[in-house]
Design a protein around this motif. Structure first.
Motif, PDB file in Angstrom:
ATOM      1  N   PRO A 222       0.803  -1.232   0.000  1.00 11.79           N
ATOM      2  CA  PRO A 222       0.000   0.000   0.000  1.00 11.79           C
ATOM      3  C   PRO A 222       0.832   1.277   0.000  1.00 11.79           C
ATOM      4  N   VAL A 251      -7.901  -1.421   2.743  1.00  6.92           N
ATOM      5  CA  VAL A 251      -6.596  -1.167   2.131  1.00  6.92           C
ATOM      6  C   VAL A 251      -6.639   0.110   1.303  1.00  6.92           C
ATOM      7  N   VAL A 255      -4.140   3.402   1.857  1.00  7.92           N
ATOM      8  CA  VAL A 255      -3.396   4.116   0.820  1.00  7.92           C
ATOM      9  C   VAL A 255      -3.723   5.605   0.876  1.00  7.92           C
TER      10      VAL A 255
END
Length: 373
Positions: A222, A251, A255
């Motif tokens: 990520p 996820v 990010v």
């Protein structure tokens, strides 16, 4: 080992299989196609549907898929019906199979390469049952004919089309297809307007990043997606969308927190076909190997595909401009459930500079094309 990205090319389809006489094949009027896999697998099988519809324009074509993958077949003009195999009790499963038997299919084409689907194929009592048996298991005995693709490492599109050759057909190579309705197109347009991301000349190009994947071994770190997003925004002034399904929202949000460019998290907000309508409006898609990657390519969006433990020669995206980044490591020893290489794993070996270089070239071309349209 391949350390540089490479474009995927169509390869000549080869199949070894005895054929039915074409006159007999033309008698088929009620055909069942089985694909009990994931979204990307179902999408890659759609050229088979096109080949069947061209050969049997008046036949009823029914496709059986796993629940959750049926969206990729919505609005497909080559199908009359889509059935979903539910996960339930044995009684429910038996009732469903009994229903299939009552449909009186005169041909079953099983594209799954699995034991369960082979059993379902036999249970339909169809006189013609075509399937694959790459593992040389007992399931081969359940088919009236086993299709034998060659070479075994050819792309899955050509692999699946070999099932039609066993029917005496000569299918043309084709591209996977996703069909989006005007309603789904409107959802995409309305959301872009509400988000201040109006498409068209002069608008900031949209870049879709897909940081999640079904299996953790396919996931690029990520923090590297975050670095990539920042560098692309700094250079191109683009807007970043972070996609995925609801399971991948975590996820995507990770990010977003790591990036300073303010990417927009859209993971879990749209249906499969609404996503298809949105990604069609993007200048570039960058993501891990998975169903979203295949949909983006099928919609004609330029794709940078990050491959690790799977082989792009067999599973690479088909459709628009594609560049694959793949290190070519042999993952047979530790593909599942874990990787033994640690920091030397295939996905860890893909650097930000490498992806940024490929993405920049593709984004430059996409922007230049948009300016001339």
């Amino acid at each position: 080992m391949q350390n540089a990205p490479f474009p995927l090319r169509n390869v000549e389809m080869g199949c070894d299989a005895d054929r039915f006489e074409l006159d007999d094949a033309m008698m088929f009027r009620n055909i069942l196609i089985i694909k009990l896999r994931h979204i990307g697998d179902v999408l890659l099988s759609t050229p088979v549907l096109r080949g069947l519809r061209e050969a049997y324009p008046d036949a009823r074509l029914t496709m059986l898929v796993n629940r959750g993958t049926e969206g990729v077949l919505a609005h497909n003009p080559d199908l009359n019906e889509v059935l979903c195999l539910e996960k339930g009790s044995w009684q429910a499963q038996l009732t469903f199979v009994h229903m299939l038997k009552g449909r009186r299919f005169d041909a079953v084409i099983d594209l799954t390469d699995g034991d369960r689907s082979a059993i379902i194929s036999l249970a339909t009592r169809s006189p013609v049952r075509i399937g694959f048996n790459a593992e040389h298991r007992w399931r081969g005995l359940l088919y009236s004919q086993v299709a034998k693709p060659r070479p075994m490492d050819q792309h899955r599109v050509e692999y699946d089309l070999c099932a039609l050759r066993a029917l005496g057909l000569d299918p043309k190579p084709g591209l996977p297809a996703v069909f989006v309705s005007p309603a789904e197109e409107q959802v995409a347009e309305d959301w872009l307007a509400q988000a201040g991301l109006v498409s068209g000349q002069g608008a900031a190009p949209l870049v879709w990043l897909q940081p999640g994947a079904r299996y953790s071994l396919k996931v690029w770190p990520p923090d590297r997606f975050a670095q990539l997003a920042d560098r692309l925004v700094d250079r191109f002034g683009c807007r970043i969308l972070l996609g995925g399904d609801q399971r991948e929202r975590e996820v995507a949000e990770l990010v977003a927190r790591k990036a300073r460019c303010g990417p927009i998290v859209v993971a879990g907000k749209f249906t499969l076909l609404q996503f298809a309508a949105l990604v069609k409006r993007c200048a570039l898609f960058i993501g891990n190997d998975g169903g979203a990657m295949h949909i983006a390519a099928a919609m004609g969006t330029p794709v940078v595909a990050l491959f690790g433990p799977t082989y792009p020669q067999r599973w690479g995206p088909r459709g628009g401009p594609v560049q694959v980044i793949y290190k070519g490591l042999d993952c047979r020893a530790c593909y599942h459930p874990t990787c033994l290489r640690g920091d030397d794993s295939c996905m860890q070996q893909i650097g930000v500079d490498e992806v940024y270089g490929v993405a920049s070239r593709m984004l430059e071309h996409a922007i230049a094309r948009a300016e001339h349209e």
